[in-house]
Scaffold this active site. Structure first.
Site, PDB file in Angstrom:
ATOM      1  CG  ASP A 133     -32.707 -40.344 -46.512  1.00 29.25           C
ATOM      2  OD1 ASP A 133     -33.502 -40.233 -45.515  1.00 29.25           O
ATOM      3  OD2 ASP A 133     -32.940 -39.693 -47.240  1.00 29.25           O
ATOM      4  CG  ASP A 160     -36.122 -32.096 -47.313  1.00 21.14           C
ATOM      5  OD1 ASP A 160     -35.977 -31.233 -47.625  1.00 21.14           O
ATOM      6  OD2 ASP A 160     -35.558 -33.143 -46.849  1.00 21.14           O
TER       7      ASP A 160
END
Length: 890
Positions: free
Chosen positions: A70, A481
């Site tokens: 992404d 993350d």
């Protein structure tokens, strides 16, 4: 798990770094020597770390596969090494959004051709439009077709697809589904130009959250996939029937039976759901559709799986479970091309207790699960998990049943069975790419093995980097993350990310300059402390205590001797403490949200910056005083650091193109700053080991100097600069952090927004002679003694190949320079060679060492690689000579 990544670049870019008109060059421009030093670039290995929303196998060539990420570009599978090769490292600073890949397509007519639809955000966060990149050499090089609209590789709905598709019978025809109400687009010249299919009747209407004023969750997800029925065409003629998926719960699938001349809503289709995927089994005449009530990749509470008979128009609900039993949507969807009756799908949004994978061998008539309950909460798995190559995938968790560690996955929107190998399946998750090579054990009652198949695919967003001068750690990283890692060996995957606590994202970290065993990090966490400390060089951690009001990590600085800390967290003002944060006191004289750093010599001196003002504390962070320095950037897109070993030596980089932007230096602790003339723009600053004979540490920056954007090095205090990367190694946005290595001259660590931690090593390890060139690359090779050569073709395609050569010194004395000779038997031609110089005359080739790899000790080896062209045959060379010595061929 991955929402934090959307903001990594936005925080800096929204301040205007890439907008507006570049500032005029200063009158005195420092020397910027471009490509004067050859660097070798690699990743500090993490292996994965991000969402893999798409996997694409070529349908006509075995072992040719691609993966899209992404925000981290696209990759090609290397079967010989079972690794992934990055394909979009050439994306530059101005086009940083093109590292987000919304779709990929591999040409089954000409497997050398591959296409990527790129663009990261459809809202204002990405100032540029999307593009379709096309390659005729499997992604080694690209041409670009700019689009008049944006694409969203990191937008909601990015796991649906593929939005880009090539006509399998007439491969100059491609279709692209666009978001934001821009409709369906078509190219008839192999992706060079695009035009809207104006008669396509539906641009989509589904948005995740209409109330989102940022435009991120309120964008129309648009046209989400295109699928051809290859049985309705012949080679050279356009395929007549194709299906298009639309983000519209009432009208999700359309069909054309006249090669796109007209379109109709597919009659009888289910409603109330979005079709994430549409996969066609042309042999049996079935279109399979995976439905979810949401666009994903995070959300989805209900789902169905349907089968459409293309000949009769009959619809069959083949969902593996009853609708009432779903708490997830379906997305991952694949057909076994060797056995088309075998279908698999994923419950992509089943976050707890685990994702689910379903398999049918009778075209969806009956299903089995990857795992099921025996007696709740106990599970029986059809698989075993082996994460020994990436042990951090357990996340250090020890969950209670029915959860397990490691998980089978989450956000599992990509799932593909190898069209040439029924035993191989790959699927993407929010953290890695998993796969198996013994999938058919599922059907025979055995357990198939799931392993990470992700080496080479690095997809972390880097917020901060620190390289200590001593201790076992080579590098500390602060990542989005997955928190970050302590690397003791850059070539090996660390066993675990930071734990105790495990931040979802680490925003800042620091070590005590004169006591590197003391390390501090801060970050974001849904609940719990936002700061952690280590007293053993980052091997083990313990949580600190938050002052009242903390909502996020912010920035943190350690006193040079580790005696105290200054923390500027989100949610409250700047704080200071002695010891390890059991209690905090508010700092005065400095605004909330300031960036903080420490002097690297005086443990009582700390610095801060906020909105054009520089702040100094001489009492351990208790009180700060605003400096009278003027002319600094007015915004907050600024990073600064103090030089190790010299009190009060501070460098500051940052700004925006509509105001002050560049690099500043202070030698009086921030009381005044001098702007370096000719550094047009600079966004990071870091220090590394000084060059041989130099009296000042080496500077590194991500900057624009002499009109050129790149990674730059200076060994003379910024008087001259050398660009050390090249156009093939740009990695999009590199404005987060940079640091040199204090122990290895020339080594630099570069942050990226999705390509992980990049590190570079110079071909001139001494750094002698200043920054006006590399070392001697033309020594006289006079090796003697035995030698062995291993020649391996690592990849081969029509007309081209890649090979690796390893030359081993099997004699008893060291070599000081070497030159290896061989001849090609079939007229092969080298097109590019790395880690050596070469000449070729006819079939004869000589590969000679470069400056940094000429010395080869007895018992050691040296390697280089190359790409070449071939026709007819590609026979390996039969013999190799080192001077007058014939080498053994392994």
């Amino acid at each position: 798990m991955r929402r934090t990544r959307i903001l990594t670049a936005v925080l800096a870019l929204a301040a205007g770094l890439l907008a507006g008109t570049p500032p005029a060059l200063a009158a005195s421009t420092p020397k910027a020597t471009l490509a004067a030093d050859t660097y070798t670039w690699k990743n500090a290995r993490i292996d994965g770390g991000g969402f893999v929303p798409g996997i694409v196998f070529n349908r006509s060539e075995k072992n040719l596969a691609y993966a899209r990420t992404d925000i981290g570009g696209a990759y090609r599978w290397q079967e010989s090494t079972k690794t992934w090769t990055p394909l979009l490292d050439s994306v530059g600073w101005d086009d940083w959004g093109h590292t987000g890949v919304v779709s990929l397509a591999s040409d089954s007519v000409d497997p050398n051709k591959v296409y990527a639809a790129v663009g990261t955000y459809t809202n204002s966060w990405d100032p540029g439009n999307g593009a379709v990149l096309r390659s005729s050499d499997r992604g080694a090089s690209w041409q670009k077709a700019d689009l008049p609209f944006k694409l969203g590789g990191n937008m909601p709905g990015r796991g649906m697809g593929e939005r880009l598709a090539i006509d399998p019978n007439k491969d100059n025809v491609l279709y692209l589904g666009a978001p934001s109400g821009k409709g369906l687009w078509r190219s008839t010249d192999s992706g060079a130009t695009w035009s809207q299919v104006t008669n396509f009747p539906n641009v989509g209407n589904y948005v995740q959250d209409p109330s989102d004023t940022s435009g991120y969750a309120s964008d129309n997800q648009g046209i989400v996939w295109v699928t051809f029925d290859e049985s309705t065409g012949t080679s050279g003629s356009a395929t007549k029937t194709l299906y298009v998926g639309v983000a519209d719960k009432d009208n999700s699938v359309y069909r054309s039976t006249d090669a796109g001349a007209s379109w109709t809503r597919l009659a009888g289709q289910p409603t109330g759901y979005l079709a994430h995927k549409g996969v066609l089994d042309a042999k049996n005449g079935y279109l399979y559709l995976a439905y979810s009530d949401k666009g994903g990749p995070y959300d989805g509470g209900k789902g169905r799986l349907w089968r459409y008979a293309t000949a009769t128009g009959a619809w069959t609900d083949i969902s593996p479970v009853a609708e009432a039993d779903t708490y997830y949507g379906f997305s991952g969807l694949t057909v076994d091309r060797e056995h088309p009756g075998t279908v698999m799908t994923t419950a992509y949004s089943s976050w707890w207790p685990d994702t689910q994978i379903f398999r049918s061998t009778d075209s969806g008539g009956t299903w089995t699960k990857a795992w099921d309950y025996t007696s709740y909460p106990n599970r029986a798995n059809r698989y075993t998990m082996d994460v020994s190559s990436s042990p951090w995938l357990t996340f250090g968790a020890n969950p209670s049943p029915p959860e397990q560690a490691p998980k089978l996955g989450w956000m599992t929107e990509s799932l593909e069975i190898d069209p040439f190998n029924s035993d191989r399946m790959m699927y993407g998750t929010g953290a890695t790419l998993y796969g198996t090579d013994d999938l058919t054990k599922w059907d025979s009652g055995g357990q198939f093995t799931v392993k990470p198949m992700v080496q080479g695919l690095e997809e972390t967003a880097v917020n901060d980097l620190a390289a200590p001068p001593s201790g076992g750690a080579q590098l500390f990283s602060a990542l989005g993350d997955i928190g970050g890692f302590r690397h003791t060996d850059l070539t090996k995957v660390p066993s675990m990310m930071y734990t105790s606590p495990n931040f979802t994202s680490t925003t800042s970290l620091d070590f005590a300059e004169t006591n590197p065993n003391t390390v501090v990090r801060v970050g974001n966490l849904d609940s719990g402390p936002h700061i952690a400390f280590s007293t053993d060089n980052g091997s083990n951690w313990f949580a600190g205590t938050d002052p009242s009001g903390v909502s996020g990590g912010g920035t943190v600085a350690a006193a040079s001797d580790g005696s105290g800390f200054v923390w500027s967290p989100a949610g409250t003002g700047v704080q200071h403490t002695t010891g390890f944060g059991s209690s905090w006191s508010s700092s005065s004289g400095i605004p909330a949200g300031a960036t903080v750093e420490s002097d690297r010599v005086d443990p009582k001196t700390f610095y801060g910056f906020k909105s054009g003002k520089f702040y100094v504390s001489s009492d351990g962070g208790a009180t700060f005083t605003a400096s009278t320095a003027s002319g600094l950037p007015s915004g907050d897109s600024v990073r600064f650091k103090a030089l190790p070993g010299t009190k009060g030596d501070v460098w500051l980089a940052g700004g925006a193109s509509d105001g002050a932007y560049g690099l500043w230096h202070s030698t009086d602790g921030g009381a005044s700053f001098t702007k370096l003339a000719g550094v047009d723009q600079a966004d990071t600053i870091g220090f590394g080991k000084a060059a041989t004979g130099a009296s000042y540490q080496t500077l590194y920056t991500s900057a624009k100097i002499g009109g050129v954007r790149g990674i730059f090095r200076s060994t003379d205090k910024g008087a001259t600069w050398t660009r050390i990367n090249d156009d093939a190694h740009q990695w999009g946005w590199t404005g987060g952090a940079i640091t040199g290595d204090p122990r290895v001259y020339g080594r630099v660590y570069v942050s990226t927004n999705g390509r992980g931690v990049i590190y570079g090593d110079t071909s001139d390890p001494s750094g002698g002679g200043g920054d006006d060139g590399g070392g001697d690359t033309d020594p006289t090779p006079t090796p003697t003694g035995a030698c062995t050569v291993t020649y391996k073709i690592t990849n081969q395609w029509s007309g081209g190949f890649q090979a690796d050569v390893q030359l081993s010194n099997t004699g008893s004395t060291a070599w000081n320079g070497w030159a290896l000779d061989w001849s090609f038997a079939d007229g092969q031609k080298i097109t590019q060679l790395w880690n050596a110089d070469y000449t070729q005359s006819g079939t004869a080739v000589t590969a000679k060492n470069v400056g940094w790899n000429g010395s080869v000790a007895a018992g050691s080896s040296v390697g280089f690689g190359f790409t070449g062209s071939w026709s007819g045959s590609n026979t390996k060379p039969a013999s190799f000579e080192l001077g007058d010595q014939s080498c053994t061929v392994a």
